[in-house]
Design an enzyme around this catalytic site. Structure first.
Site, mmCIF file in Angstrom:
data_model
loop_
_atom_site.group_PDB
_atom_site.id
_atom_site.type_symbol
_atom_site.label_atom_id
_atom_site.label_comp_id
_atom_site.label_asym_id
_atom_site.label_seq_id
_atom_site.Cartn_x
_atom_site.Cartn_y
_atom_site.Cartn_z
ATOM 1 N N CYS A 46 102.355 21.047 -69.787
ATOM 2 C CA CYS A 46 102.771 21.450 -71.132
ATOM 3 C C CYS A 46 101.758 22.398 -71.762
ATOM 4 C CB CYS A 46 102.973 20.218 -72.017
ATOM 5 S SG CYS A 46 101.458 19.298 -72.389
ATOM 6 N N ASP B 234 86.513 30.638 -36.530
ATOM 7 C CA ASP B 234 86.824 31.094 -37.886
ATOM 8 C C ASP B 234 88.071 31.963 -37.781
ATOM 9 O OD1 ASP B 234 86.906 32.459 -40.425
ATOM 10 O OD2 ASP B 234 84.808 31.875 -40.695
ATOM 11 N N GLU C 8 86.045 41.320 -44.557
ATOM 12 C CA GLU C 8 86.394 42.162 -45.692
ATOM 13 C C GLU C 8 85.130 42.808 -46.243
ATOM 14 O OE1 GLU C 8 88.287 39.556 -48.419
ATOM 15 O OE2 GLU C 8 90.020 39.172 -47.142
ATOM 16 N N ASP D 278 83.526 26.630 -47.117
ATOM 17 C CA ASP D 278 83.685 26.404 -48.549
ATOM 18 C C ASP D 278 84.723 25.318 -48.825
ATOM 19 O OD1 ASP D 278 81.853 28.356 -49.235
ATOM 20 O OD2 ASP D 278 83.351 29.944 -49.279
ATOM 21 N N ASN D 279 85.715 25.208 -47.944
ATOM 22 C CA ASN D 279 86.849 24.326 -48.168
ATOM 23 C C ASN D 279 86.454 22.862 -47.991
ATOM 24 O OD1 ASN D 279 89.326 22.725 -47.290
ATOM 25 N ND2 ASN D 279 90.256 24.628 -47.997
ATOM 26 N N ALA E 145 79.023 33.479 -44.675
ATOM 27 C CA ALA E 145 77.632 33.773 -45.017
ATOM 28 C C ALA E 145 76.670 32.766 -44.380
ATOM 29 C CB ALA E 145 77.476 33.778 -46.533
ATOM 30 N N VAL F 267 90.198 24.442 -37.961
ATOM 31 C CA VAL F 267 89.960 23.094 -37.464
ATOM 32 C C VAL F 267 90.714 22.145 -38.372
ATOM 33 C CG1 VAL F 267 88.242 21.349 -36.923
ATOM 34 C CG2 VAL F 267 87.730 23.750 -36.540
ATOM 35 N N ASN G 70 82.461 40.775 -47.937
ATOM 36 C CA ASN G 70 81.613 39.932 -47.090
ATOM 37 C C ASN G 70 80.270 40.583 -46.776
ATOM 38 O OD1 ASN G 70 84.549 39.108 -45.129
ATOM 39 N ND2 ASN G 70 83.771 38.082 -46.945
ATOM 40 N N ASP H 19 89.337 33.909 -40.073
ATOM 41 C CA ASP H 19 89.353 35.001 -41.051
ATOM 42 C C ASP H 19 88.926 36.335 -40.454
ATOM 43 O OD1 ASP H 19 90.173 33.215 -42.945
ATOM 44 O OD2 ASP H 19 88.192 32.936 -43.835
#
Length: 986
Positions: A569, A441, A446, A513-514, A414, A489, A449, A443
């Site tokens: 747990c 990129d 989709e 985003d990462n 985006a 990258v 997007n 990707d």
């Protein structure tokens, strides 16, 4: 059709639904917008509103396309200018393509004092993008005005999801006092109300809303509770959002007594000054229109708004005159246009329009106006090309610098799409000027997007983002040189994005985003002395960070607190909130359909002969992972009915047997040291499996469907109903219950096997060979895909999470919320994306222009409130080693060696060149020289080549060094990285 019954296309709008919510989405889908003015700001607003998904948009404009418009409006093409189309005719088909759910109309009717405006009543929002109305952008100045009427009700002022706070205790008294678990701050204010859920004992509170009086940061009172039953344990509360009513004044009143938003607190006078300057421009236009003029004819024209500024005070309460220099600057640039400024303000103005339609979020009251940095006055004359509007603002020299720019942008989502649009409008990276834009990129596009990534269309789905975005960018401006890659990258691609590649660049842009990827790109940018422009959004929030060599800190200079992990747990046995059950279901998917199948395949790739594996196990040889793999092989379904049986057994295991085991180990009356209940698990003998029967049928069906896809069997039923005939097969397995919060999930492959387990594995393998199951030595692991509703992945997670929530008396989440949590979806909306990309592009102009440190601005905004905050970037810090020797993150020392250059030569060279002797030398994780370590002093005579052992093609290595600190310090001080060139000719 009623608004609350309209179906929302989640495959398109899922990210936006998490920002606005279904009620607001449905209101938008029944709303109509009239938008007048298809200039730079108008087209930005049109794009964002159509992407958001209103019912109808009418585009209005009367002007004809000019060459100038090519650099202002990204939906006008050269062909439109050549064929003398009107601007609204040119943009209409391209706006229509953005969203199939939005009906777009166009109008070229004249709007003046003689026009009957009654037709506007059918529109919920009227946005006029021209002087004196909703929004305007002139050169380097911009303003937005909102008027939503006398009584405008907002259902959700902030958009923040109320936090659920666990309860420690509730007293019986008048008033009753509520204390938060673990002294967690509640963040409440007097007069607010909270909703109680899942309280045990004082159950009359459940589902009720009570006003609060704050007693302390972690306690509050809630009226009389003396007549209620005593509080026992558990429960939580959440803030109840209260609608707010806003009142607006007319523009006539606000012109002379404006309420303004202040973005830059270092310049608090700027909003009122820009407001007054724009009023001077209004007065100029009104006066000069009788002579056929609209705006100053040239940057140096004497007949300009500055001649009107002397009589205009900043506001009625202050007689201080408007800043004449600001008006002169506005006068020089008023005929121009700065596309990134239009993008940033277009994002904000679009969000205000959506607020007017939905009553979601607090509206702007009532003006925002902001100038960008004052720009030079030379070289502003028109040249008859697409950059005339830009040139009128920043001058010819700056335009040429932008054209020559070589930029590397990581990410084409985006923000990446919006940045490429800004590059195209600014002429960044023109082929004829030896400029270039490199983008990468990995990707594919989709459907989800398409709601924000406006360069993509439905026919682009499953095509690469980078190459598709590059082609769309060239449609906006064919003069650009765009080189599209499909790489991540990361360290694995350093061969492609080497130091030689970075040496060709002027700056780097991250649109990711990462966080880890952004940190890596930042480290590469710093080591190669390149400016980095970083940005990000989450819902209506956005931020920008400008990183300039030798002036600012870097992205890695600060770190957000690590995300809290859910203790093993808690996930395994003691979930308390719905996030725990969703993560448990997500982990079960990962284990059952990804990790175990992958392990299974890898094992049989290593051990291709089943008979050989059996012989080695019979000879008591240990084979890692063999027990788990053979267990999978022996239970592998060969037909659809086997999948049903497997799913039915899994249901018994997870939702009955483990619950009964937990209740046996920790009965319902088990209490902690503080007296609170240990668990709220309520599935006991009084809740037999039949209680879950409807969910059992659905769960069994879903699990078997996903299992079928993984093992390659044919599905024979599309209905869950036949599955109930398969009875439960109970076993006496005892499951260990972990209570240590620091415990980690064990690696099943590395657990030691008992002799009984080994014998069982051998028996199972013998049985598999006899049953001829050994022909199935490969399965199909699945990667969790949240956006494909046909694959059953989200159905499985939602079903498993809901069942576990029921088992622990936790309120289940709907599918939409489950999808957001399980898929770790970041809420997103086009308005924030456009705003953040525009702000970044404005800073890009400053970087290219070589502006000083004080000119650069980081930004944080929240369009929901709304608030925009501009702050100075963090100045670079220098680390003192000793005496007058220091360094910053941008420093890198350099030593040139040769084939016979020894470690001793290296240490001497550093001391001679930089005045300080290294006490430790490290290459990566290998310690080359640490004097206190045995044998290291002998290394001084060894060559650097022998110590480092570089590949033959390697030209240099980066070394980490330490130095002796001041005399009164025990520890050595780290130094900057040293780049050691292996050959002096480098």
């Amino acid at each position: 059709m009623a608004a609350d019954s309209m179906e929302i296309d989640d495959s398109l709008y899922s990210r936006q639904r998490y920002v606005l919510g279904d009620t607001a989405m449905q209101k938008m889908a029944q709303s109509s917008v009239f938008l007048s003015g298809m200039g730079g700001l108008g087209i930005e607003i049109a794009k964002n509103i159509v992407l958001a998904g209103v019912k109808t948009v009418t585009l209005h404009d009367t002007k004809q396309c000019e060459v100038w418009d090519l650099g202002i409006n990204f939906f006008i093409r050269q062909d439109d200018v050549f064929n003398q189309r009107t601007r609204v005719e040119a943009v209409f088909p391209r706006i229509v393509e953005l969203n199939p759910y939005v009906h777009v109309e166009k109008s070229s009717s004249t709007l003046d004092d003689n026009t009957d405006l009654s037709f506007l009543r059918k529109y919920q929002v009227r946005a006029v993008v021209r002087l004196g109305s909703a929004g305007s952008a002139h050169g380097i100045c911009v303003r937005v005005f909102c008027d939503f009427g006398d009584d405008f009700e907002v259902s959700d002022p902030t958009g923040e999801e109320p936090k659920e706070i666990f309860i420690q205790s509730i007293t019986q008294g008048s008033p009753g006092v509520v204390t938060c678990m673990d002294n967690r701050p509640h963040g409440l204010q007097n007069g607010q109300s909270v909703l109680f859920r899942e309280v045990n004992g004082m159950q009359e509170l459940n589902g009720s809303t009570r006003p609060v009086t704050v007693l302390s940061p972690h306690s509050f009172s809630i009226e009389d509770t003396s007549h209620l039953r005593p509080y026992a344990h558990g429960g939580f509360f959440a803030l109840v959002k209260t609608p707010m009513t806003f009142s607006f004044e007319t523009m006539e009143k606000q012109l002379w007594g404006p309420q303004v938003l202040t973005p830059d607190f270092s310049k608090p006078e700027a909003p009122l000054q820009i407001h007054a300057a724009m009023l001077a421009l209004d007065t100029f236009q009104e006066h000069e229109s009788q002579y056929g003029l609209n705006l100053p004819r040239s940057p140096t024209a004497r007949c300009a708004p500055s001649s009107y500024c002397g009589t205009l005070p900043v506001n009625p309460s202050s007689q201080a005159p408007v800043n004449a220099e600001l008006v002169r600057c506005l006068s020089r640039t008023a005929r121009g246009a700065l596309p990134p400024l239009a993008a940033a303000v277009g994002g904000l103005a679009s969000q205000e329009a959506l607020k007017a339609l939905t009553g979601k979020f607090s509206p702007l009251q009532q003006w925002v106006g902001q100038p960008v940095h004052s720009l030079p006055v030379e070289e502003f004359s028109s040249r008859g090309d697409r950059y005339d509007g830009l040139r009128a603002c920043i001058g010819e020299s700056m335009c040429l610098e932008l054209h020559k720019l070589r930029v590397f942008m990581v990410g084409c989502g985006a923000i990446g799409c919006e940045m490429l649009k800004n590059f195209a409008m600014l002429g960044v990276g023109l082929a004829k000027c030896s400029g270039e834009v490199f983008i990468t990129d990995p990707d594919l596009i989709e459907k989800s997007n398409l709601n924000r990534q406006f360069l993509f269309r439905p026919y682009h789905i499953q095509k690469p983002k980078s190459s598709t975005a590059a082609a769309a960018t060239l449609e906006i401006n064919p003069e650009l040189q765009v080189d599209a890659h499909l790489h991540k990258v990361c360290p694995a691609t350093e061969g492609t994005y080497s130091d030689a590649f970075y040496s060709r660049l002027h700056l780097v842009v991250t649109a990711l985003d990462n966080v880890e990827a952004r940190r890596y790109v930042d480290s590469r940018s710093v080591s190669n002395q390149k400016a980095l422009l970083d940005s990000g959004t989450m819902g209506t929030k956005g931020h920008t960070e400008i990183i300039v060599p030798n002036l600012t800190e870097s992205y890695n200079s600060h770190r957000d607190p690590p995300e809290e992990e859910i203790p093993f747990c808690t996930l395994k046995s003691f979930p308390a909130v719905i996030e725990h059950t969703i993560q448990w279901a997500r982990d079960k998917f990962e284990s059952g359909f990804t990790q175990k199948p992958s392990t299974y395949n890898l094992f049989w790739q290593t051990h291709s002969s089943v008979e050989a594996v059996l012989q080695r196990m019979q000879s008591r040889e240990s084979l890692e992972g063999a027990f788990q793999v053979i267990k999978l092989l022996s239970k592998r379904p060969s037909q659809w009915e086997h999948c049903i049986i497997l799913a039915r057994l899994k249901f018994e295991k997870y939702f009955k047997k483990k619950a009964l085991q937990l209740l046996h180990s920790f009965p319902l009356d088990t209490r902690l040291k503080d007296g609170s209940k240990y668990t709220n698990l309520y599935v006991a003998q009084s809740r037999p499996t039949s209680y879950f029967m409807p969910h059992l049928i659905r769960h069994t069906w879903l699990l078997s469907c996903v299992s079928t896809a993984g093992c390659g069997t044919d599905r024979i039923s599309s209905s869950p109903q036949p599955f109930i005939r398969h009875g439960a097969v109970l076993c006496q397995t005892v499951f260990p219950i972990e209570t240590d919060e620091s415990a980690k999930k064990p690696d099943q492959q590395k657990l030691a096997l008992s002799s009984e387990e080994e014998r069982e594995a051998i028996t199972q393998l013998e049985g598999a060979i006899a049953a001829r199951h050994v022909k199935w030595l490969q399965v199909s692991p699945m990667q969790f895909e949240k956006d494909d509703d046909a694959n059953g992945h989200m159905d499985f997670v939602a079903s498993a999470s809901a069942l576990r929530a029921r088992m622990y008396a936790i309120e289940a989440a709907d599918r939409l919320k489950t999808k957001r949590i399980a898929g770790k979806i970041i809420p997103a909306i086009a308005t924030s994306t456009a705003a953040v990309a525009g702000l970044v592009a404005l800073e890009l102009i400053k970087v290219v222009g070589g502006y000083g440190f004080e000119s650069f601005k980081n930004c944080f905004f929240n369009l929901a409130i709304p608030v925009v905050v501009l702050t100075e970037t963090a100045p670079v810090k220098r680390t003192h080693i000793r005496d007058n020797i220091s360094f910053s993150i941008w420093d890198r020392w350099t030593i040139y060696g040769h084939d016979t250059f020894t470690l001793s030569d290296f240490i001497s060279a550093v001391k001679e060149k930089y005045g300080i002797e290294p006490t430790m030398v490290v290459h990566g994780v290998k310690m080359l020289y640490v004097p206190v370590m045995p044998g290291h002093n002998k290394r001084l005579k060894l060559t650097m080549h022998k110590l480092i052992k570089p590949p033959s093609e390697r030209r240099y290595v980066d070394l980490t060094v330490s130095f002796v600190a001041e005399a009164d310090e025990d520890e050595d001080r780290p130094g900057p990285p040293i780049r050691y060139h292996l050959h002096h000719t480098d």
